[in-house]
Design a protein around this motif. Structure first.
Motif, PDB file in Angstrom:
ATOM      1  N   LYS A 161    -171.331  -6.061 -19.701  1.00  0.00           N
ATOM      2  CA  LYS A 161    -170.916  -7.357 -20.267  1.00  0.00           C
ATOM      3  C   LYS A 161    -171.918  -8.420 -19.808  1.00  0.00           C
ATOM      4  O   LYS A 161    -172.327  -8.434 -18.639  1.00  0.00           O
ATOM      5  CB  LYS A 161    -169.519  -7.752 -19.773  1.00  0.00           C
ATOM      6  CG  LYS A 161    -168.433  -6.820 -20.232  1.00  0.00           C
ATOM      7  CD  LYS A 161    -168.064  -7.058 -21.691  1.00  0.00           C
ATOM      8  CE  LYS A 161    -167.023  -6.057 -22.152  1.00  0.00           C
ATOM      9  NZ  LYS A 161    -167.031  -5.858 -23.597  1.00  0.00           N
ATOM     10  N   ASP A 237    -171.088 -12.462 -23.497  1.00  0.00           N
ATOM     11  CA  ASP A 237    -169.631 -12.252 -23.551  1.00  0.00           C
ATOM     12  C   ASP A 237    -168.905 -13.390 -22.850  1.00  0.00           C
ATOM     13  O   ASP A 237    -167.758 -13.690 -23.162  1.00  0.00           O
ATOM     14  CB  ASP A 237    -169.269 -10.930 -22.862  1.00  0.00           C
ATOM     15  CG  ASP A 237    -169.865  -9.739 -23.577  1.00  0.00           C
ATOM     16  OD1 ASP A 237    -169.312  -9.345 -24.615  1.00  0.00           O
ATOM     17  OD2 ASP A 237    -170.915  -9.223 -23.122  1.00  0.00           O
ATOM     18  N   LYS A 290    -171.500 -14.163 -28.360  1.00  0.00           N
ATOM     19  CA  LYS A 290    -170.707 -13.275 -29.232  1.00  0.00           C
ATOM     20  C   LYS A 290    -169.512 -14.050 -29.789  1.00  0.00           C
ATOM     21  O   LYS A 290    -169.016 -14.968 -29.140  1.00  0.00           O
ATOM     22  CB  LYS A 290    -170.198 -12.089 -28.423  1.00  0.00           C
ATOM     23  CG  LYS A 290    -171.270 -11.063 -28.177  1.00  0.00           C
ATOM     24  CD  LYS A 290    -170.662  -9.769 -27.659  1.00  0.00           C
ATOM     25  CE  LYS A 290    -171.769  -8.773 -27.355  1.00  0.00           C
ATOM     26  NZ  LYS A 290    -171.497  -7.966 -26.173  1.00  0.00           N
ATOM     27  N   ALA A 293    -166.813 -14.298 -27.379  1.00  0.00           N
ATOM     28  CA  ALA A 293    -167.193 -14.843 -26.066  1.00  0.00           C
ATOM     29  C   ALA A 293    -166.182 -15.874 -25.567  1.00  0.00           C
ATOM     30  O   ALA A 293    -165.514 -16.541 -26.358  1.00  0.00           O
ATOM     31  CB  ALA A 293    -168.571 -15.494 -26.161  1.00  0.00           C
TER      32      ALA A 293
END
Ligand SMILES: CC(=O)N[C@@H](CCCN)C(=O)O
Ligand SMILES: NC(=O)OP(=O)(O)O
Length: 344
Positions: A161, A237, A290, A293
Motif C-alpha cells: 500500500k 492509497d 487512487k 484513497a
C-alpha cells in the motif's frame, strides 16, 4: 509471546514486530469492548502521570478518558507549575513520580534535541514505564493510531500500500518534525511503499531517514523522497499532508538571544513557507491518488493552507475515526506497559 510489562514506549523503533502487534491487537480488543459498552478495567487503582510541556487536545483527552476506562486515574501535570520550571532534573522528577504511581507519560516536542533526551534520562532513573506523548523525534502514540486506522480500512496486511507523507503549507512559524518522522519510521515496518515529499530545505532528521530506509529493506517495503507533492500523490492509497518546520531555522531560533534575532528568524521561516503556498491538499490533488484513497491528518489541521475544507470534510477524509483511535491506542499502550499482557 510478547509482553511489554514495565517497558517504555519512546520510539516505535524500540519495539519488535511482535510487540507492535500486541499493541495493535490489544487496541482492537479494547475498541470493540468500548463500542459494546463492556468494562475494560485493566488498571484498577493505578495512576498515570501526564506531564505536558506543550499544549494538547487529542493526546491529553485520549490518555485521561482512556485511564478512566481502564479503571485508574490519569493525573495531569503542566510542567510550568511543577518544580521542573525551577530546574529539577528528569532523573529526580522521574524517581519521585515513579514512587507514587505506575506510569509517566510525557509531551516535550517543541525543543529540538531535548524532548527525546529528557524522556530517555527519566527512563534511566525511574522504574515505571515512560510513554512518549510526542517528542522532537517521534510521536509514537499518534502513528500507532494511524496504523490502526489503516488496518481497519485496508486489512492487517498493508504490504504494497502506498502512503504519501507530504509537507504542506501553513502560515505558522514551525511545526514539529515528529509526526512525519514517526510515520516514515513506522509505516516502512509493514511493507508499505512510503513516499516522503517536501520542498528543498525541509529535510527530516538523518537518523529517522536511515531508520526508514533500513525498515523498508527489512520488510520488503519502499522508501523514497521526492520534491513534488503531485508525484507523491500519484496512485497513493493514503495521503498524509502536513506542515513542518525547517530544522536549521528552528535550531537557530532556539539559539537566538535578542528580540531582533528572534523576529528575523521568524520572518525567515514565514517567508520560506510562503514560497510553497501551492503545497495544499485540494480536490485536484486528491484525484491523482487512487479513487479509494483516504486523507489522513494527525490534527489540528490548518484549513485553507494545508488542506481545503472540501477535502478534510469530504468523503475520503478519515480524520475523525483516526482521532478516535488515539483513545484506544492510548489505552492499549498503558495497559500493555503497566501490567502483564491483558488478553491472554
Ligand atoms: C502546532 C503544533 O505544534 N502542532 C503539532 C501538534 C499536533 C500533533 N499531531 C504538530 O503538528 O506536530
Ligand atoms: N494529534 C495530536 O497529537 O493532537 P494534540 O496536539 O491535540 O494532542
Amino acid at each position: 509471546m510478547a509482553d511489554l510489562k514495565g517497558r517504555d514506549y519512546i520510539e516505535t523503533n524500540d519495539l519488535t514486530q511482535d510487540e507492535l502487534d500486541l499493541l495493535l491487537d490489544t487496541t482492537t480488543e479494547l475498541k470493540e469492548k468500548f463500542h459494546r459498552g463492556e468494562p475494560t478495567q485493566l488498571l484498577p487503582h493505578q495512576t498515570a502521570f501526564l506531564l505536558f510541556f506543550d499544549k494538547s487536545t487529542r493526546t491529553r483527552n485520549a490518555f485521561e478518558a482512556g485511564m478512566t476506562q481502564l479503571g485508574g486515574h490519569a493525573h495531569f501535570l503542566d510542567a510550568d507549575v511543577t518544580q521542573i520550571s525551577h530546574g529539577e532534573t528528569p532523573a529526580d522528577t522521574g524517581k519521585i513520580l515513579a514512587s507514587m504511581g505506575h506510569g509517566i507519560c510525557i509531551r516535550h516536542d517543541l525543543i529540538l534535541d531535548q524532548g527525546n533526551r529528557y524522556m530517555r534520562e527519566m527512563a534511566q532513573a525511574s522504574d515505571v514505564p515512560i510513554i512518549n506523548m510526542q517528542c522532537d523525534v517521534d510521536h509514537p502514540t499518534q502513528t500507532l493510531a494511524d496504523l490502526q486506522t489503516m488496518r481497519e480500512l485496508f486489512g492487517t496486511d498493508l504490504a504494497g500500500k502506498k502512503i504519501a507523507v507530504s509537507w504542506a503549507f501553513a502560515p505558522s512559524y514551525a511545526k514539529p518534525l515528529s509526526v512525519p518522522q514517526g510515520l516514515i519510521t513506522l509505516m516502512t515496518r509493514f511493507g508499505m511503499h512510503v513516499t516522503l515529499a517536501h520542498p528543498p530545505g525541509y529535510n527530516l532528521v538523518g537518523r529517522t531517514l536511515e531508520a526508514a530506509k533500513m525498515n523498508a529493506s527489512a520488510s520488503g517495503g519502499k522508501f523514497e523522497i521526492v520534491d513534488d507533492m503531485d508525484a507523491a500523490f500519484e496512485n497513493a492509497d493514503v495521503v498524509y499532508p502536513k506542515s513542518w518546520g525547517v530544522y536549521d531555522l528552528m535550531l537557530a531560533r532556539q539559539n537566538a538571544t535578542t528580540k531582533e534575532e528572534i523576529g528575523e528568524n521568524q520572518q525567515a521561516c514565514l517567508s520560506m513557507n510562503a514560497k510553497y503556498k501551492d503545497w495544499i491538499c485540494d480536490d485536484r490533488r486528491m484525484k491523482l491518488a487512487k479513487k479509494s484513497a483516504v486523507y489522513m491528518h494527525c490534527l489540528p489541521a490548518d484549513r485553507g493552507s494545508e488542506v481545503t475544507d472540501s477535502v478534510i470534510d469530504g468523503p475520503q477524509s478519515v480524520v475523525f475515526p483516526e482521532a478516535e483511535n488515539r483513545l484506544h491506542t492510548a489505552k492499549a499502550i498503558m495497559a500493555c506497559t503497566m501490567r502483564e499482557r491483558p488478553f491472554s
